[in-house]
Every structure is written in structure tokens, then in C-alpha cells.
Design an enzyme around this catalytic site. Structure first.
Site, PDB file in Angstrom:
ATOM      1  N   LYS A 199      -5.275  27.310 -22.978  1.00  0.00           N
ATOM      2  CA  LYS A 199      -4.609  28.019 -21.717  1.00  0.00           C
ATOM      3  C   LYS A 199      -3.150  27.115 -21.261  1.00  0.00           C
ATOM      4  CE  LYS A 199      -5.318  29.904 -17.203  1.00  0.00           C
ATOM      5  NZ  LYS A 199      -6.250  30.391 -16.337  1.00  0.00           N
ATOM      6  N   GLU A 205      -8.419  16.764 -25.945  1.00  0.00           N
ATOM      7  CA  GLU A 205      -9.139  17.067 -27.114  1.00  0.00           C
ATOM      8  C   GLU A 205      -8.603  17.872 -28.059  1.00  0.00           C
ATOM      9  OE1 GLU A 205     -10.379  17.522 -23.784  1.00  0.00           O
ATOM     10  OE2 GLU A 205     -12.409  16.909 -23.871  1.00  0.00           O
ATOM     11  N   GLY A 258      -9.958  30.747 -18.067  1.00  0.00           N
ATOM     12  CA  GLY A 258     -10.273  30.147 -19.156  1.00  0.00           C
ATOM     13  C   GLY A 258     -11.356  30.684 -19.829  1.00  0.00           C
ATOM     14  N   ARG A 259     -12.717  30.681 -19.186  1.00  0.00           N
ATOM     15  CA  ARG A 259     -14.050  31.111 -19.660  1.00  0.00           C
ATOM     16  C   ARG A 259     -13.988  32.630 -19.658  1.00  0.00           C
ATOM     17  NH1 ARG A 259     -13.994  28.112 -15.006  1.00  0.00           N
ATOM     18  NH2 ARG A 259     -14.761  29.093 -13.010  1.00  0.00           N
ATOM     19  N   GLU A 344     -19.927  26.852 -14.901  1.00  0.00           N
ATOM     20  CA  GLU A 344     -18.749  26.352 -14.638  1.00  0.00           C
ATOM     21  C   GLU A 344     -18.164  27.302 -13.364  1.00  0.00           C
ATOM     22  OE1 GLU A 344     -14.784  26.149 -17.059  1.00  0.00           O
ATOM     23  OE2 GLU A 344     -15.454  24.185 -17.289  1.00  0.00           O
ATOM     24  N   HIS A 375     -40.943  27.723 -31.323  1.00  0.00           N
ATOM     25  CA  HIS A 375     -41.714  26.277 -32.043  1.00  0.00           C
ATOM     26  C   HIS A 375     -41.232  25.111 -31.792  1.00  0.00           C
ATOM     27  CE1 HIS A 375     -43.863  28.899 -34.954  1.00  0.00           C
ATOM     28  NE2 HIS A 375     -42.760  29.840 -34.739  1.00  0.00           N
ATOM     29  N   LYS A 504     -12.133  13.506 -16.387  1.00  0.00           N
ATOM     30  CA  LYS A 504     -11.030  13.566 -17.117  1.00  0.00           C
ATOM     31  C   LYS A 504     -10.021  12.332 -16.516  1.00  0.00           C
ATOM     32  CE  LYS A 504     -10.161  18.524 -18.030  1.00  0.00           C
ATOM     33  NZ  LYS A 504      -9.549  19.776 -17.632  1.00  0.00           N
TER      34      LYS A 504
HETATM   35  O1  F6P Z   1     -12.025  20.970 -18.520  1.00  0.00           O
HETATM   36  C1  F6P Z   1     -12.473  22.598 -18.284  1.00  0.00           C
HETATM   37  C2  F6P Z   1     -11.502  23.398 -18.705  1.00  0.00           C
HETATM   38  O2  F6P Z   1     -10.364  23.594 -17.912  1.00  0.00           O
HETATM   39  C3  F6P Z   1     -12.182  24.814 -19.011  1.00  0.00           C
HETATM   40  O3  F6P Z   1     -12.182  25.480 -17.783  1.00  0.00           O
HETATM   41  C4  F6P Z   1     -11.230  25.589 -19.880  1.00  0.00           C
HETATM   42  O4  F6P Z   1     -11.912  26.564 -20.509  1.00  0.00           O
HETATM   43  C5  F6P Z   1     -11.305  24.222 -20.969  1.00  0.00           C
HETATM   44  O5  F6P Z   1     -11.133  23.359 -20.148  1.00  0.00           O
HETATM   45  C6  F6P Z   1      -9.938  24.307 -22.033  1.00  0.00           C
HETATM   46  O6  F6P Z   1      -8.920  24.365 -21.336  1.00  0.00           O
HETATM   47  P1  F6P Z   1      -7.539  24.870 -22.115  1.00  0.00           P
HETATM   48  O7  F6P Z   1      -7.791  26.298 -22.331  1.00  0.00           O
HETATM   49  O8  F6P Z   1      -6.596  24.877 -20.985  1.00  0.00           O
HETATM   50  O9  F6P Z   1      -7.304  23.827 -23.167  1.00  0.00           O
END
Ligand code: F6P
Length: 535
Positions: A199, A205, A258-259, A344, A375, A504
Site C-alpha cells: 500500500k 521487508e 491494508g488488512r 491489528e 492431535h 519499526k
Molecule cells: O506494519 C503494519 C502494516 O502497516 C500493516 O497494517 C500492513 O498491512 C502492512 O504493514 C504492509 O503495509 P504495506 O502494504 O504498506 O507494505
């Protein structure tokens, strides 16, 4: 407001010793304490909720303004107040003739255009009209994203495996190089499409994994690498800086959290896997749940009921976790997806007005598919000192008619577990078993205690005919709205996530120290660990 909570607490005190099974003296308990919406049935009869409690819980929903807040969300009001944003993921699956205005603009035409662009892209790839610059068909897609840009699409792609008709879809999320290494090592760069999904297009990452994957592509296909890239983002400037052709960038707006984003461009890998038609069915299922949420009376309304069951267990019974137990192997990523969606959104201690919440909010959500969990951790569910309300999911039919015996076993196990949680096994019955096994005296008593199940442990069951795209859309939208209902009752903002920021910031500051910079201002543990982890 406090009065309704007082009444609920009073109610809880008067029923807490009662057994759930005694409620089935009412012959139509199942019919009364279950509700349906299209293909979904929610059975909450195996909880300690009765008609009086339900009446109080629905009053709580009314008095906390759940309906008005729901209508404000669907109308595009800026209910995400801390980020000053509307919350309109529902618009991505709406099919309305009523304009949806955000900041003076009707958002519907933009959504429709993007969906069409996604469909053209996917159809082109499926038909072979869109190929690699070398003229080959794309055989594999790697989605690089994390959190909301990964969990939903990864979960749904697996869930809809029987509908796959396109290239194979892989997901890379973790910054741990092990994941991208192990994924790319199995693929041919000459026939792989990379989707960079973020987003913000700033998430460390995703940016790190994207660079690694681009380097891998470049080494194999040279300057044609750009023809292997697509992006999904709200940040068109940043995706352009990465060299991604704007024609291959699928944008969305900041009012999609995002979620909550898998219904739009973040769902591109889902659409690539199952094709546009099935993706539309997925949206239709979610839309059906939206309509149900907006129109059904509160006491027949699945998201409201699931939310109220959650409130009862969290705030009255004081249970701190809930287990999501899909008896559906293809929903094995549902618990992980729900962890982000729920925790979240509602893992917060401050109300929308900035005050500390007066009571507990979001529980810990966890789970694994049945029968595997049986199990592993079900021992604790049945005999542990913590009560964990369970949420079972089960289809009437599998996708493997030739393996009907498997599905029959699956159903029998699912029903057995909710029954066992509710009924338990009393001491006397356990003592008889011990006696039959030849125990006597103190040994018999000890054995009987070990073999006693306290029972009276609540669960709900979601039942559906088959895990189709429509049903999956319904299930996900149901859980989204359940989170909404609970957040509205607690009076918090379910749509921000400030709790992810501190880690972060500290990681950014720690990176140079990991690489050898001075760490003397860090606490003793961090310094000690840095020393131990130095290479
Ligand atoms: O760190 C949490 C977050 O902001 C989530 O809310 C989001 O889904 C995820 O990181 C990834 O964010 P992006 O889509 O901006 O890379």
C-alpha cells in the site's frame, strides 16, 4: 451506558454456573440460536447465551451506536479519525447506483476502471496474449508483500485451489532471506511474473525482497526484466521510481485499509489464480454479506451476533483468547489472516476519544485446522485451566467427491469436538472407565480425575455447503464486520495501527548496530545479544 454493562454483569453472575446443555431443554434452541445469511449458517446455541442475555447484548449494540457507525462506514464518512480517512473497502465489492462520495468525488468509476484493468491483465496472461518480453507464457507469479498485502491473498489463493486456472502463485513476505531464496530457487525467471504489493511502497521487508527479486530477474533476463514486473500500491510515485511500467501498476486509495484490501488490486494474485469470473463471485459473496449486515435485524444479523458472542466471552466471561478451528484444510491460513484482521484492528487500549478503555478489548486470536489441532493443542481446550471459546468452520461437501469417506470423518470430528467441549465427561463416568480398566481405591480416584472433562466450554460453528468463491467472500466479510461490531462496542478505532510503529523505529536504529556501530546507549540485554549475534 454503564447501566447496560451493569445489567450484563448481573446477568452473567446469575447464569455462570448453569450448564450450556441444560439450555437444550428448550426444544427449538438450535433454530432460535442460529442464523443464516445466503450460504452461511452461524450456530451459537452451544454458548451460555439465552434469550434474556441476547436481548441485553443487542441493547448494548444499540446503545453503543453500532448501527449508526455501520451506516457511517458504508456512506464513506471519515470514521478512521486518527488517520482522517474514510473506511470504504466495501466499495471495492459494491454494485450500487448510489454515488459514493469521498472528498467530493464519486469513487465508483475509479474502482470499476481498476477492476477492468485487472481483468484485462489477467485475461491476457491466461490466454497467452500477454507474455514475457521473450514471448513465453508466464507460468509462475510471485507476490511480494507483507501483512495485508500478503495474508489475505495467500489465504484466499489456497482456499480456492479447486478453482485455479492460471499460473502458479507464490507468496514471499518475510524479510528473512530464507523465504525468498527457497521460493526463487524453484522458479524459472524467464517465465515468472513479480507482483510488488505494498500500500505504502515503503515497507522495508517488501522493498528489500523486491530488490532481491529484481536482481535475480535481471541476472537472467537482462534489460527485459521490467516486462516481468507489476505493482499494487497507493504510491504511484514510488512504484515508478522502481522502474515499473505505469500500465502494470494497479492503484488504490488510502481509504482501503491494508488488512481490508484483498477485494481490490491487492487481490490481483487471487484473480490470476482463479480467473476474473470466479473473482467476481468472490466479490459477490462479500457484497451479499454487506447487504445482510446493513439490513438484517440485529438478532438475526450474523456479524452482529458473532460480535456479541465475542463481547460476551471477552467482557463477561473474561476469556482472553479465542480459537479459530477450520475443519477445512484449504482454510489453514485463515487463523493467520484473522490474527491481523482482528488483532491489528482491535488490539487497542485507547478509545476514539483518546481515553483509556474501561474494559478489555480484542482477545488473542489463534488456531489451526482440524483435525490436525486435535492431535496437538486440543488437550488444553478440553482439560486446561483456561477456557478458550472455539469457532469451528465446516462445509457440508468437500471438493473431492471420490473421497467422501474423508469428508464424513472430517464432519464427524468437527461435531464431536464441539459436543465434547460442551458435554465434557463427568467424574462418575470417568470412574467407571477407570474401574473397567482394573483400577481401584486411590488409584481409581486419581485415574478418574485425569479422565474427567469439565465440559461446559462454549463454541460456535459456521456451516456452509462448499468452499466456493462466493462462500469465501461471505466468510471474510463476516469476520471483517464482526471486528467492526466489536470495535464499535468498545468505542475504539478499528482502522489504525499505531502499535506497529515503535518496533519499526527501533529496528531502523538498530540496523547500524547490528552491522557494527556503537551500541553503548542500549540496555544491557540488547547489548549482550548484539554481542552474541555479531558475525
Ligand atoms: O506494519 C503494519 C502494516 O502497516 C500493516 O497494517 C500492513 O498491512 C502492512 O504493514 C504492509 O503495509 P504495506 O502494504 O504498506 O507494505
Amino acid at each position: 451506558m454503564d447501566r447496560i454493562w451493569d445489567k450484563l454483569e448481573h446477568r452473567f453472575a446469575s447464569v455462570k454456573e448453569r450448564s450450556i446443555i441444560s439450555l437444550f431443554d428448550q426444544p427449538d434452541r438450535f433454530e432460535t440460536f442460529s442464523a443464516e445469511a445466503d450460504d452461511l449458517l452461524l450456530d451459537y446455541s452451544k454458548t451460555n447465551i439465552d434469550a434474556d442475555t441476547l436481548a441485553l447484548l443487542t441493547q448494548l449494540a444499540q446503545q453503543t451506536g453500532v448501527e449508526a457507525k455501520r451506516d457511517a462506514m458504508f456512506a464513506g464518512e471519515k470514521i478512521n479519525t486518527t488517520e482522517d480517512r474514510a473506511v470504504l473497502h466495501t466499495a471495492l465489492r459494491a454494485n450500487t447506483t448510489t454515488p459514493l462520495i469521498v472528498d467530493g468525488e464519486d469513487v465508483r468509476p475509479g474502482i470499476a476502471r481498476t477492476l477492468e484493468r485487472m481483468e484485462q491483465f489477467v485475461t491476457g496472461i491466461h490466454s497467452g496474449k500477454i507474455t514475457t518480453p521473450g514471448g513465453k507464457r508466464f507460468t509462475d507469479v510471485v507476490n511480494i508483500g507483507i501483512g495485508g498485502s500478503d495474508l489475505g491473498p495467500a489465504m484466499a489463493t489456497l482456499a480456492l485451489a479447486p478453482y485455479h486456472s492460471g499460473p502458479r502463485c507464490h507468496y514471499v513476505s518475510n524479510v528473512d532471506g530464507a523465504q525468498i531464496n527457497d521460493t526463487l530457487r524453484t522458479l524459472d525467471p524467464a517465465t515468472t511474473l513479480l507482483i510488488i504489493a505494498s500500500k505504502t511502497f515503503t515497507t522495508i521487508e517488501t522493498m528489500t525482497n523486491a530488490q532481491t527479486a529484481i536482481t535475480w530477474l535481471r541476472a537472467a533476463v537482462g534489460d527485459g526484466f521490467a516486462g516481468h514486473l507489476a505493482a499494487v500500491t497507493t504510491n504511484l510515485e514510488k512504484s515508478a521510481q522502481m522502474g515499473i511500467d505505469p500500465a502494470r501498476v494497479f492503484g488504490f486509495a488510502d481509504w482501503v485499509g491494508g488488512r481490508y484490501s484483498l477485494w481490490g488490486p491487492v487481490g490481483l494474485p487471487i484473480m490470476l489464480a482463479i480467473g476474473p469470473q470466479h473473482f467476481r463471485e468472490f466479490l459477490t459473496g462479500a457484497r451479499a454479506m454487506d447487504t445482510h449486515f446493513q439490513t438484517a435485524p440485529l438478532d438475526r444479523n450474523l456479524p452482529v451476533l458473532l460480535g456479541l458472542v465475542g463481547i460476551w466471552h471477552r467482557n463477561l466471561c473474561n476469556y482472553s483468547t479465542r480459537a479459530v478451528l477450520p475443519y477445512d484444510q484449504r482454510l489453514s491460513r485463515l487463523p493467520a489472516y484473522l490474527q491481523q484482521l482482528d488483532m491489528e484492528s482491535n488490539g487497542k487500549r485507547v478509545a476514539t476519544d483518546g481515553q483509556i478503555l474501561p474494559r478489555n478489548s480484542g482477545p488473542i486470536v489463534w488456531g489451526e485446522p482440524g483435525t490436525n489441532g486435535q492431535h496437538a493443542f486440543y488437550q488444553l481446550l478440553h482439560q486446561g485451566t483456561e477456557v478458550v471459546p472455539a469457532e469451528f468452520l465446516i462445509a457440508a461437501q468437500g471438493h473431492e467427491p471420490r473421497l467422501q469417506d474423508h469428508h464424513d470423518l472430517l464432519k464427524a470430528n468437527c461435531l464431536a469436538q464441539s459436543e465434547a467441549l460442551m458435554l465434557g465427561r463427568p467424574f462418575d463416568e470417568a470412574a467407571e472407565i477407570a474401574a473397567d480398566l482394573g483400577y481401584s481405591g486411590d488409584a481409581l480416584t486419581a485415574q478418574a480425575h485425569q479422565r474427567t472433562f469439565p465440559g461446559n466450554r462454549p463454541s460456535v460453528t459456521l456451516a456452509y455447503p462448499k468452499l466456493t468463491p462466493f462462500v469465501l467472500g461471505q466468510i471474510i466479510a463476516l469476520y471483517e464486520h464482526r471486528v467492526f461490531v466489536e470495535g464499535a462496542i468498545w468505542g475504539l478505532n478499528s482502522f489504525d495501527q499505531w502499535g506497529v510503529e515503535l518496533g519499526k523505529d527501533l529496528a531502523r536504529a538498530l540496523l547500524p548496530m547490528v552491522q557494527g556501530a556503537d551500541a553503548s546507549d542500549k540496555d544491557g540485554s540488547t547489548r549482550g545479544l548484539l554481542g552474541k549475534l555479531s558475525t
